[in-house]
Design a protein around this motif. Structure first.
Motif, short mmCIF file in Angstrom:
data_model
loop_
_atom_site.label_atom_id
_atom_site.label_comp_id
_atom_site.label_asym_id
_atom_site.label_seq_id
_atom_site.Cartn_x
_atom_site.Cartn_y
_atom_site.Cartn_z
N ASP A 1 1.12 -1.47 0.28
CA ASP A 1 -0.24 -0.15 0.06
C ASP A 1 0.45 1.18 0.23
N ARG A 2 2.40 1.32 0.38
CA ARG A 2 3.18 2.34 0.71
C ARG A 2 3.61 2.68 -0.48
N ARG B 1 1.67 1.49 -3.30
CA ARG B 1 0.68 2.71 -4.24
C ARG B 1 0.68 3.49 -3.75
N GLU B 2 0.62 4.64 -3.14
CA GLU B 2 0.08 5.66 -2.41
C GLU B 2 1.36 6.62 -3.04
N ASN C 1 0.69 9.48 -4.92
CA ASN C 1 0.78 10.76 -4.79
C ASN C 1 2.14 11.25 -3.72
N LYS D 1 2.73 12.99 -0.29
CA LYS D 1 1.95 13.47 0.42
C LYS D 1 3.54 12.78 1.84
#
Length: 120
Positions: free
Chosen positions: A78-79, A81-82, A86, A89
């Motif tokens: 998920d990191r 993907r983030e 974005n 962030k």
């Protein structure tokens, strides 16, 4: 008695609608690394090799870090993907475009690219 009949009819209609919805196939597509690689190498979409080097990249750039050992560098998918969706962030001064935030890529396309990056 009439109210009970109407209530039963309404309940059976709702049950029938809910049952028919269970038969509708899901439109969600499983993320696919091959599709992700195609998107990542598409100059109008990801264009990842303009900044990153990775195995098989044609004339890769060196502005961004090399895309190697991604599972060990980022144990949390998920990191990754983030970071694609974005990057500001995590680093407000990042040169990497926020592909999701600016709608350069769809959520589904980001999922595909994340799958591909995680194979590197």
């Amino acid at each position: 008695m009439r109210k009970a009949a109407k209530l039963i009819a309404a309940a059976s209609t709702v049950a029938m609608l809910l049952g028919s919805m269970a038969m509708v196939p899901s439109t969600a597509v499983a993320a696919d690394a091959d599709t992700g690689k195609k998107l990542a190498e598409n100059r109008k979409k990801g264009n990842c090799f303009a900044c990153h080097s990775y195995e098989g990249a044609h004339l890769p750039g060196n502005i961004g870090p090399p895309l190697v050992a991604m599972k060990s560098r980022f144990p949390d998918k998920d990191r990754v993907r983030e970071q694609i969706a974005n990057p500001t962030k995590f680093n407000p001064n990042s040169m990497m475009p926020p592909f999701g935030k600016h709608n350069i890529l769809t959520e589904e396309e980001i999922d595909h690219i994340t799958e591909w990056v995680y194979t590197l």
